[in-house]
Design a protein around this motif. Structure first.
Motif, PDB file in Angstrom:
ATOM      1  N   LEU A 170      20.794 -13.518  -7.787  1.00 43.87           N
ATOM      2  CA  LEU A 170      19.683 -13.119  -6.932  1.00 43.87           C
ATOM      3  C   LEU A 170      19.163 -11.745  -7.330  1.00 43.87           C
ATOM      4  N   PRO A 171      17.864 -11.533  -7.225  1.00 45.72           N
ATOM      5  CA  PRO A 171      17.313 -10.201  -7.526  1.00 45.72           C
ATOM      6  C   PRO A 171      17.738  -9.206  -6.456  1.00 45.72           C
ATOM      7  N   PRO A 172      17.882  -7.942  -6.806  1.00 47.96           N
ATOM      8  CA  PRO A 172      18.241  -6.925  -5.805  1.00 47.96           C
ATOM      9  C   PRO A 172      17.203  -6.861  -4.697  1.00 47.96           C
ATOM     10  N   LEU A 173      17.663  -6.662  -3.481  1.00 51.59           N
ATOM     11  CA  LEU A 173      16.755  -6.587  -2.343  1.00 51.59           C
ATOM     12  C   LEU A 173      16.363  -5.121  -2.135  1.00 51.59           C
ATOM     13  N   ASP A 174      15.399  -4.685  -2.937  1.00 56.49           N
ATOM     14  CA  ASP A 174      14.943  -3.297  -2.860  1.00 56.49           C
ATOM     15  C   ASP A 174      13.419  -3.272  -2.924  1.00 56.49           C
ATOM     16  N   ASP A 175      12.844  -2.069  -3.045  1.00 56.88           N
ATOM     17  CA  ASP A 175      11.390  -1.949  -3.034  1.00 56.88           C
ATOM     18  C   ASP A 175      10.721  -2.587  -4.244  1.00 56.88           C
ATOM     19  N   GLU A 176      11.484  -2.848  -5.298  1.00 52.05           N
ATOM     20  CA  GLU A 176      10.909  -3.477  -6.485  1.00 52.05           C
ATOM     21  C   GLU A 176      10.727  -4.978  -6.302  1.00 52.05           C
ATOM     22  N   PHE A 177      11.524  -5.577  -5.414  1.00 49.91           N
ATOM     23  CA  PHE A 177      11.481  -7.035  -5.235  1.00 49.91           C
ATOM     24  C   PHE A 177      10.108  -7.542  -4.791  1.00 49.91           C
ATOM     25  N   PRO A 178       9.509  -7.006  -3.702  1.00 49.54           N
ATOM     26  CA  PRO A 178       8.202  -7.547  -3.280  1.00 49.54           C
ATOM     27  C   PRO A 178       7.091  -7.341  -4.297  1.00 49.54           C
ATOM     28  N   LYS A 179       7.235  -6.365  -5.186  1.00 47.76           N
ATOM     29  CA  LYS A 179       6.220  -6.133  -6.200  1.00 47.76           C
ATOM     30  C   LYS A 179       6.130  -7.300  -7.179  1.00 47.76           C
ATOM     31  N   GLN A 180       7.219  -8.065  -7.292  1.00 47.19           N
ATOM     32  CA  GLN A 180       7.210  -9.245  -8.156  1.00 47.19           C
ATOM     33  C   GLN A 180       6.376 -10.366  -7.551  1.00 47.19           C
ATOM     34  N   LEU A 181       6.161 -10.284  -6.237  1.00 45.31           N
ATOM     35  CA  LEU A 181       5.476 -11.360  -5.522  1.00 45.31           C
ATOM     36  C   LEU A 181       4.014 -11.047  -5.237  1.00 45.31           C
ATOM     37  N   SER A 182       3.698  -9.771  -5.074  1.00 46.97           N
ATOM     38  CA  SER A 182       2.318  -9.411  -4.722  1.00 46.97           C
ATOM     39  C   SER A 182       2.015  -7.988  -5.167  1.00 46.97           C
ATOM     40  N   ASP A 183       0.819  -7.794  -5.682  1.00 50.30           N
ATOM     41  CA  ASP A 183       0.378  -6.458  -6.069  1.00 50.30           C
ATOM     42  C   ASP A 183      -0.026  -5.632  -4.861  1.00 50.30           C
ATOM     43  N   GLU A 184      -0.172  -6.294  -3.697  1.00 49.37           N
ATOM     44  CA  GLU A 184      -0.649  -5.610  -2.506  1.00 49.37           C
ATOM     45  C   GLU A 184       0.483  -5.032  -1.672  1.00 49.37           C
ATOM     46  N   ILE A 185       1.733  -5.310  -2.049  1.00 52.00           N
ATOM     47  CA  ILE A 185       2.885  -4.837  -1.278  1.00 52.00           C
ATOM     48  C   ILE A 185       3.731  -3.934  -2.176  1.00 52.00           C
ATOM     49  N   SER A 186       4.046  -2.742  -1.678  1.00 56.99           N
ATOM     50  CA  SER A 186       4.752  -1.774  -2.518  1.00 56.99           C
ATOM     51  C   SER A 186       6.164  -1.461  -2.048  1.00 56.99           C
ATOM     52  N   THR A 187       6.515  -1.837  -0.818  1.00 57.02           N
ATOM     53  CA  THR A 187       7.856  -1.550  -0.327  1.00 57.02           C
ATOM     54  C   THR A 187       8.433  -2.767   0.382  1.00 57.02           C
ATOM     55  N   LEU A 188       9.754  -2.772   0.516  1.00 60.50           N
ATOM     56  CA  LEU A 188      10.436  -3.866   1.202  1.00 60.50           C
ATOM     57  C   LEU A 188      10.077  -3.879   2.685  1.00 60.50           C
ATOM     58  N   ALA A 189       9.900  -2.708   3.268  1.00 59.33           N
ATOM     59  CA  ALA A 189       9.517  -2.627   4.681  1.00 59.33           C
ATOM     60  C   ALA A 189       8.155  -3.277   4.910  1.00 59.33           C
ATOM     61  N   GLU A 190       7.211  -3.042   4.004  1.00 55.59           N
ATOM     62  CA  GLU A 190       5.891  -3.667   4.110  1.00 55.59           C
ATOM     63  C   GLU A 190       5.998  -5.182   4.001  1.00 55.59           C
ATOM     64  N   PHE A 191       6.880  -5.644   3.125  1.00 55.05           N
ATOM     65  CA  PHE A 191       7.040  -7.087   2.935  1.00 55.05           C
ATOM     66  C   PHE A 191       7.610  -7.732   4.188  1.00 55.05           C
ATOM     67  N   ARG A 192       8.609  -7.074   4.805  1.00 53.69           N
ATOM     68  CA  ARG A 192       9.165  -7.599   6.051  1.00 53.69           C
ATOM     69  C   ARG A 192       8.087  -7.664   7.139  1.00 53.69           C
ATOM     70  N   ALA A 193       7.265  -6.614   7.212  1.00 52.00           N
ATOM     71  CA  ALA A 193       6.197  -6.593   8.216  1.00 52.00           C
ATOM     72  C   ALA A 193       5.188  -7.712   7.962  1.00 52.00           C
ATOM     73  N   ARG A 194       4.864  -7.959   6.691  1.00 52.61           N
ATOM     74  CA  ARG A 194       3.936  -9.037   6.345  1.00 52.61           C
ATOM     75  C   ARG A 194       4.526 -10.400   6.716  1.00 52.61           C
ATOM     76  N   LEU A 195       5.799 -10.595   6.427  1.00 52.72           N
ATOM     77  CA  LEU A 195       6.446 -11.861   6.775  1.00 52.72           C
ATOM     78  C   LEU A 195       6.412 -12.088   8.280  1.00 52.72           C
ATOM     79  N   ARG A 196       6.713 -11.045   9.050  1.00 50.82           N
ATOM     80  CA  ARG A 196       6.714 -11.182  10.507  1.00 50.82           C
ATOM     81  C   ARG A 196       5.312 -11.532  11.022  1.00 50.82           C
ATOM     82  N   LYS A 197       4.298 -10.847  10.484  1.00 50.85           N
ATOM     83  CA  LYS A 197       2.927 -11.109  10.914  1.00 50.85           C
ATOM     84  C   LYS A 197       2.513 -12.538  10.602  1.00 50.85           C
TER      85      LYS A 197
END
Length: 284
Positions: A170-197
């Motif tokens: 599994l890839p490390p669960l850090d701020d680099e992980f969401p950057k692999q999925l979207s150019d619009e998300i730069s941190t893991l906290a932002e990704f969690r917030a996007r998922l919740r929304k």
């Protein structure tokens, strides 16, 4: 070729669909005819006051967000070849598999078998502890209710030659992980917030649709209507198509999934009234 009068639309041709408006050279012949079609029945709502319906509350827990996050992480995982040890739970065993089903000609294939609880117990028993180069021969019995009718109630003889072992990394669960999925998300906290929304939006839409369905079901019950046979048949056919699609999405062959197609189709009759109400109300 006979073309119907313009008031019926240029796309309607007797026996064939037109692709264009008639050219001047087309010979148009006026015809006198009758068309018989089923139409939606008129609905006179007589009883609707006092109907009760409650929208389900919408909430997304931290656990649901983390579960969704792990799904994305699993999708981004890579399989890494391992050496120097035997296969353990969670490994993928890469192998050549030969299967003979009760006297039939053996079939050969290559596979990556995941050693988890969903794998047939005979495979798990044979392959846990296996190493590259091992050859395992064993029987696997399938219950009468097994999804693939080719195997249901039968026993197959397997010969499995282990070619390699891979583990999921599994890839490390850090701020680099969401950057692999979207150019619009730069941190893991932002990704969690996007998922919740996104999850809240889906749940809100589902809750609203369920509320409307309950209201329409109550309206149909209080205001009975005779549905056209064509509409009912269409819903029954749609039920079959949906069941086949669901089976295919689960990786099953719809023809060999052991489903009671007659029962599934008949269930469409029961849902036709609710679907009719939804269609006429513009919900679907």
């Amino acid at each position: 070729m006979f073309i119907l009068p313009a008031e019926f639309g240029y796309g309607l041709v007797i026996g064939r669909q037109a692709l264009h408006e008639p050219h001047k050279r087309d010979v148009i012949i006026d015809l006198a005819f009758e068309l018989a079609v089923e139409v939606y029945p008129d609905i006179a709502i007589k009883s609707y006051k006092g109907l009760a319906a409650k929208k389900k509350p919408v909430a997304v827990t931290d656990g649901e967000v983390e579960a969704q996050l792990q799904e994305y992480r699993d999708r981004a995982a890579t399989l890494i070849p391992v050496e120097g040890r035997a296969a353990v739970e969670g490994d993928y065993v890469v192998a050549d598999v030969e299967a003979a089903l009760e006297g039939k000609k053996p079939q050969k294939d290559s596979a990556a078998l995941l050693l988890d609880a969903e794998l047939h117990e005979s495979f798990r028993t044979a392959l846990l502890g296996a190493k590259p180069g091992d050859v395992k021969e064993f029987d696997a019995a399938y219950g009468a209710d097994y999804g693939d009718k080719r195997f249901a109630g039968k026993t197959a003889r397997y010969r499995v030659e282990v070619k390699g072992i891979k583990e999921k990394r599994l890839p490390p669960l850090d701020d680099e992980f969401p950057k692999q999925l979207s150019d619009e998300i730069s941190t893991l906290a932002e990704f969690r917030a996007r998922l919740r929304k996104d999850m809240e939006a889906r749940k809100e839409a589902d809750a609203r649709k369920e509320l409307i369905e309950h209201i329409l079901e109550a309206l149909v019950k209080e205001n009975p209507v005779d549905l056209p046979d064509t509409f009912v048949e269409r819903q029954m056919d749609a039920q079959i198509e949906q069941a086949a699609t669901d089976a295919a999405m689960r990786g099953m062959n719809p023809r060999g999934a052991g489903l009671d197609w007659a029962k599934i189709r008949e269930s469409g009759r029961e849902g036709a009234k609710a679907t009719f109400g939804m269609e006429r109300s513009g919900v679907v």
